[in-house]
Design a protein around this motif. Structure first.
Motif, PDB file in Angstrom:
ATOM      1  N   PHE A  28       0.816  -1.271   0.004  1.00  0.00           N
ATOM      2  CA  PHE A  28      -0.077  -0.144  -0.090  1.00  0.00           C
ATOM      3  C   PHE A  28       0.912   1.123  -0.023  1.00  0.00           C
ATOM      4  N   ALA A  29       0.335   2.258  -0.463  1.00  0.00           N
ATOM      5  CA  ALA A  29       1.065   3.550  -0.377  1.00  0.00           C
ATOM      6  C   ALA A  29       0.029   4.672  -0.197  1.00  0.00           C
ATOM      7  N   TYR A  30      -0.242   5.329   1.045  1.00  0.00           N
ATOM      8  CA  TYR A  30      -1.234   6.091   1.187  1.00  0.00           C
ATOM      9  C   TYR A  30      -0.668   7.388   1.950  1.00  0.00           C
ATOM     10  N   LYS A  31      -1.663   8.349   1.968  1.00  0.00           N
ATOM     11  CA  LYS A  31      -1.121   9.834   2.382  1.00  0.00           C
ATOM     12  C   LYS A  31      -1.136   9.992   3.611  1.00  0.00           C
ATOM     13  N   ASP A  32      -0.421  10.485   4.523  1.00  0.00           N
ATOM     14  CA  ASP A  32      -0.596  10.685   5.911  1.00  0.00           C
ATOM     15  C   ASP A  32      -1.299  12.182   6.212  1.00  0.00           C
ATOM     16  N   ILE A  33      -1.247  12.578   7.406  1.00  0.00           N
ATOM     17  CA  ILE A  33      -1.877  13.697   7.789  1.00  0.00           C
ATOM     18  C   ILE A  33      -1.146  14.898   7.393  1.00  0.00           C
ATOM     19  N   SER A  34      -0.002  14.850   6.751  1.00  0.00           N
ATOM     20  CA  SER A  34       0.538  16.068   6.152  1.00  0.00           C
ATOM     21  C   SER A  34       0.749  16.070   4.792  1.00  0.00           C
TER      22      SER A  34
ATOM     23  N   LYS B 263      -9.450   5.251  -1.728  1.00  0.00           N
ATOM     24  CA  LYS B 263     -10.571   5.064  -2.454  1.00  0.00           C
ATOM     25  C   LYS B 263     -11.552   4.149  -1.384  1.00  0.00           C
ATOM     26  N   ALA B 264     -11.382   4.588  -0.074  1.00  0.00           N
ATOM     27  CA  ALA B 264     -12.110   4.016   1.141  1.00  0.00           C
ATOM     28  C   ALA B 264     -12.323   2.639   1.022  1.00  0.00           C
ATOM     29  N   PHE B 265     -13.402   1.743   1.011  1.00  0.00           N
ATOM     30  CA  PHE B 265     -13.013   0.327   0.859  1.00  0.00           C
ATOM     31  C   PHE B 265     -13.139  -0.341  -0.457  1.00  0.00           C
ATOM     32  N   ASP B 266     -12.915   0.588  -1.555  1.00  0.00           N
ATOM     33  CA  ASP B 266     -12.488   0.166  -2.987  1.00  0.00           C
ATOM     34  C   ASP B 266     -10.996   0.274  -3.142  1.00  0.00           C
ATOM     35  N   SER B 267     -10.139   0.791  -2.291  1.00  0.00           N
ATOM     36  CA  SER B 267      -8.715   0.769  -2.281  1.00  0.00           C
ATOM     37  C   SER B 267      -8.320  -0.626  -2.420  1.00  0.00           C
ATOM     38  N   GLU B 268      -7.322  -0.519  -3.023  1.00  0.00           N
ATOM     39  CA  GLU B 268      -6.377  -1.906  -3.832  1.00  0.00           C
ATOM     40  C   GLU B 268      -6.155  -2.654  -2.363  1.00  0.00           C
TER      41      GLU B 268
ATOM     42  N   ILE C  65      -7.359  -2.939   0.631  1.00  0.00           N
ATOM     43  CA  ILE C  65      -8.375  -3.225   1.494  1.00  0.00           C
ATOM     44  C   ILE C  65      -9.157  -4.358   0.509  1.00  0.00           C
ATOM     45  N   GLN C  66      -9.264  -4.109  -0.646  1.00  0.00           N
ATOM     46  CA  GLN C  66      -9.743  -5.079  -1.533  1.00  0.00           C
ATOM     47  C   GLN C  66      -8.875  -6.452  -1.391  1.00  0.00           C
ATOM     48  N   LYS C  67      -7.902  -6.456  -1.568  1.00  0.00           N
ATOM     49  CA  LYS C  67      -6.927  -7.520  -1.645  1.00  0.00           C
ATOM     50  C   LYS C  67      -6.919  -8.228  -0.280  1.00  0.00           C
ATOM     51  N   MET C  68      -7.002  -7.476   0.895  1.00  0.00           N
ATOM     52  CA  MET C  68      -6.941  -8.148   1.970  1.00  0.00           C
ATOM     53  C   MET C  68      -8.599  -8.568   2.514  1.00  0.00           C
ATOM     54  N   ASN C  69      -9.383  -8.540   1.652  1.00  0.00           N
ATOM     55  CA  ASN C  69     -11.146  -8.791   1.584  1.00  0.00           C
ATOM     56  C   ASN C  69     -11.503  -8.314   2.838  1.00  0.00           C
ATOM     57  N   ILE C  70     -11.247  -6.896   3.211  1.00  0.00           N
ATOM     58  CA  ILE C  70     -11.745  -6.365   4.356  1.00  0.00           C
ATOM     59  C   ILE C  70     -13.037  -5.700   4.150  1.00  0.00           C
ATOM     60  N   ASN C  71     -14.225  -6.202   4.855  1.00  0.00           N
ATOM     61  CA  ASN C  71     -15.427  -5.737   4.458  1.00  0.00           C
ATOM     62  C   ASN C  71     -16.349  -5.343   5.708  1.00  0.00           C
ATOM     63  N   ALA C  72     -15.557  -5.216   6.852  1.00  0.00           N
ATOM     64  CA  ALA C  72     -16.017  -4.790   8.105  1.00  0.00           C
ATOM     65  C   ALA C  72     -14.804  -4.533   9.227  1.00  0.00           C
ATOM     66  N   ILE C  73     -15.051  -3.333   9.828  1.00  0.00           N
ATOM     67  CA  ILE C  73     -14.165  -2.878  10.519  1.00  0.00           C
ATOM     68  C   ILE C  73     -14.554  -2.665  11.769  1.00  0.00           C
ATOM     69  N   PRO C  74     -13.670  -2.541  13.017  1.00  0.00           N
ATOM     70  CA  PRO C  74     -12.107  -2.555  12.956  1.00  0.00           C
ATOM     71  C   PRO C  74     -11.657  -3.757  12.402  1.00  0.00           C
TER      72      PRO C  74
END
Length: 497
Positions: A364-370, A449-454, A456-465
Motif C-alpha cells: 500500500f502507499a497512502y498519504k498521512d496527515i501532512s 478509495k475507502a473500501f474500494d482501495s486496492e 483493502i480489496q486484496k485483504m478482503n476487508i468488509n467490516a471494521i475495525p
C-alpha cells in the motif's frame, strides 16, 4: 449537386438528433464549499457515470450510459433519468437542488417529495428524526407517514410518465419505512443520553470489573418510555410484514426498498424459525444464517441471486480456514446463474487463498496527515501492526484508547503502528480533524478509495475495525490479528519482539 448537399445536411442533422435523443445531459453547480471533485451517479450495479466537478462547483455531462430509471448521486440525491433528458441544476439555500429543462417536472417532484418529510416529521440538522419524534405514539407516527405519502402522490401526479409515477410512489413508501426503522430503534430514548451512552462505549475501559453494569446502566438511563405489545406489533407489521419482498423492478430502481429488504432479512434471522443459539456472537454464523433466510423467504430469482452473492461475498471475506472457504464458495457456484457475480466472487476467493498467514502482504502507499505518502515498503525491517478504521465506526473508536496504550508500551521496539482510515475521500477533512483533536499517535494514513482501495480489496476487508500484523520481511503474521483490547495481543508481541 444542390440536392445531394441538402440530402447530406439532412442526414447529418438526423444522426445528430438521434444521438441527442439517446443521451442524458446534466449541468449545473453545487456549493463549492462541499469541495467535491466529482459526482458519482449510481444504480444497483454501482457507479454508472462520473461527473467531474470544477473548483467553482460547476459540472456538465452528456452520456448515453443512463437508461430510463432511478439513480442516486452524491450531493444531488435521488434522480430520475430517461434518454433525451436535458437538465440544469441549481442549488437552493436549504441545501436541496432545483431542476430546469427536460425532466425537471419529475426530478423536482422527487426532491420536493423527500424534502417534505420535515413538514410531517420534525428533523434535526442532519435530516434525521428530531427528539420529539421518538416520544410520539405509534399511531400518530404512522398517520404522519401516510400524510407524507399522500403529499408525494400529488407531486408525482404532475408527470404524465406512468413508469415514473408507479415507482416514485413505491420508492417513497420505503423512504418512509427508513424513517420508521430509525424511529423503532430510538423509540422512547433521550438522544442526549444516548450520545452519552455511545461516548461511554468509545471511551470506557472494557477490562474494568464493573464494565457490564456500567454499560447496562448507561443504556437504561436513556430509556424514557417503551413500546407496549400492541404498538410493537403494529410497528413491526409495517416495517417487516405488510409489503411485497419480491418486486424485482422496484428492487432495481429503489435503494430504499433494497435497504428495507436487508432490514427484513436481519430481523427475520432473529425470529424463532431461524434464530441460532450462540453462547457468544459469531459473525460468520450470523451471516450464514442470514443467507439461510434469503433461501427460505425470498422467491424472486433476481433478488435471491443478489443476496446470495452479497452474503456469500461476506462469508468468503470472513472465512479463516480453507474448508469453510471452500464450502461457501462451492455452494454459491452450484446455485448461481450470474456470470458477472461468479467472476467477482472468484476474485474474492483468490484473494482469500493468496493473502493468508505467512504469505507476502499486498503493498500500500497512502498519504498521512501532512500529505506525505507512506508505503508498506518504507516500513520494511519492522513489524507492522495495522488498524483499519473510520471516524464513523463506533467499535473502531472504542479500540483507540487500547491502541494508544499498546503503542506507548511498545515505543522504541521494532514495530510500527499504522492506522488506515477508510473514510470516504469527501470526508478527508473530517478524518484530519478527528486525528488532530484526539491526538492519535502512530502513522495515520487515509486510503485513497475507502473500501474500494486496492489494499483493502486484496485483504478482503468488509467490516471494521480490522487489524493486520505483518513481519519485517513483508509477510503476513496474522491477516485478522488480535485487537488492542485483547490482552493476548501483548503476549504475541512479546514473543515476536
Amino acid at each position: 449537386m444542390k440536392y445531394c448537399l441538402n440530402l447530406f445536411i439532412t442526414l447529418c442533422l438526423c444522426v445528430n438528433l438521434s444521438a441527442q435523443g439517446n443521451t442524458v445531459q446534466l449541468a449545473g453547480k453545487i456549493n463549492p464549499e462541499k469541495k467535491l471533485t466529482e459526482i458519482n451517479i449510481r444504480n444497483i450495479d454501482g457507479i454508472v457515470a462520473t461527473v467531474p466537478v470544477k473548483e467553482d462547483g460547476s459540472f456538465t455531462i452528456s452520456t448515453d450510459k443512463l437508461s430510463q430509471g432511478f439513480y442516486d448521486a452524491e450531493e444531488l440525491g435521488h434522480l430520475y433519468f430517461k434518454p433525451g433528458f436535458n437538465l440544469s441544476v441549481t442549488p437552493q439555500p436549504n441545501g436541496y437542488y432545483r431542476f430546469s429543462g427536460t425532466g425537471a417536472i419529475e426530478n423536482n417532484a422527487l426532491s420536493q417529495a423527500r424534502e417534505a418529510l420535515k413538514n410531517y416529521i420534525p428533523l434535526d440538522e442532519k435530516k434525521q428524526p428530531a427528539q420529539e419524534v421518538y416520544y410520539m405514539d405509534v399511531p400518530e407516527f404512522l398517520e404522519k407517514l401516510n400524510a407524507f405519502f399522500d403529499n408525494g402522490r400529488k407531486l408525482f401526479s404532475q408527470s404524465k410518465d406512468a413508469f415514473f409515477n408507479e415507482y416514485a410512489n413505491a420508492d417513497l413508501r420505503y423512504v418512509g419505512r427508513e424513517a420508521c426503522w430509525i424511529y423503532s430503534i430510538y423509540y422512547g430514548k433521550d438522544l442526549k443520553k444516548m450520545d452519552a451512552f455511545y461516548a461511554f462505549v468509545e471511551k470506557a475501559d472494557r477490562d474494568a470489573p464493573n464494565y457490564a453494569e456500567q454499560l447496562d446502566s448507561a443504556y437504561k438511563a436513556a430509556e424514557v418510555k417503551s413500546l407496549d405489545s400492541i404498538s410493537r406489533n403494529t410497528l413491526y407489521a409495517f416495517l417487516y410484514e405488510d409489503w411485497d419482498k419480491n418486486n424485482e423492478t422496484l428492487f432495481i430502481h429503489s435503494s430504499s426498498y433494497r435497504r428495507a429488504i436487508a432490514n427484513f432479512i436481519a430481523r427475520t434471522s432473529n425470529t424463532p424459525k431461524y434464530r441460532l443459539n450462540m453462547l457468544t456472537y459469531d459473525r460468520l454464523l450470523h451471516h450464514a444464517n442470514q443467507l439461510r433466510v434469503v433461501r427460505g423467504e425470498i422467491t424472486s430469482p433476481y433478488i435471491r441471486e443478489y443476496y446470495e452473492y452479497t452474503y456469500t461475498d461476506d462469508l468468503l471475506k470472513m472465512s479463516r480456514d480453507s474448508a469453510t472457504l471452500e464450502q461457501y464458495y462451492r455452494a454459491y457456484l452450484a446455485n448461481s446463474q450470474s456470470e458477472k457475480n461468479r467472476r467477482r466472487l472468484e476474485q474474492v476467493y483468490l484473494n482469500a487463498k493468496t493473502y493468508t498467514d505467512k504469505a507476502a502482504a499486498p503493498s500500500f502507499a497512502y498519504k498521512d496527515i501532512s500529505g506525505k505518502t507512506v508505503s508498506l515498503q518504507d516500513l520494511r525491517g519492522k513489524y507492522v501492526y495495522i488498524d483499519v478504521w473510520a471516524t464513523w465506526c463506533t467499535p473502531c473508536k472504542a479500540e483507540i484508547p487500547h491502541l494508544k496504550k499498546v503503542e506507548a508500551d511498545y515505543h522504541g521496539k521494532n514495530i510500527a503502528f499504522v492506522s488506515i482510515s477508510v473514510d470516504q475521500p469527501k470526508d478527508q477533512a473530517k478524518w484530519e480533524q478527528y486525528v488532530k483533536e484526539n491526538n492519535l499517535s502512530g502513522i495515520q494514513l487515509v486510503a485513497d478509495k475507502a473500501f474500494d482501495s486496492e489494499f483493502i480489496q486484496k485483504m478482503n476487508i468488509n467490516a471494521i475495525p480490522r487489524f493486520i500484523l505483518i513481519d519485517p520481511q513483508g509477510n503476513i503474521v496474522a491477516a485478522d490479528a488480535l485487537r488492542p483490547s485483547n490482552k493476548e495481543l501483548r503476549t504475541l508481541l512479546d514473543q515476536l519482539l
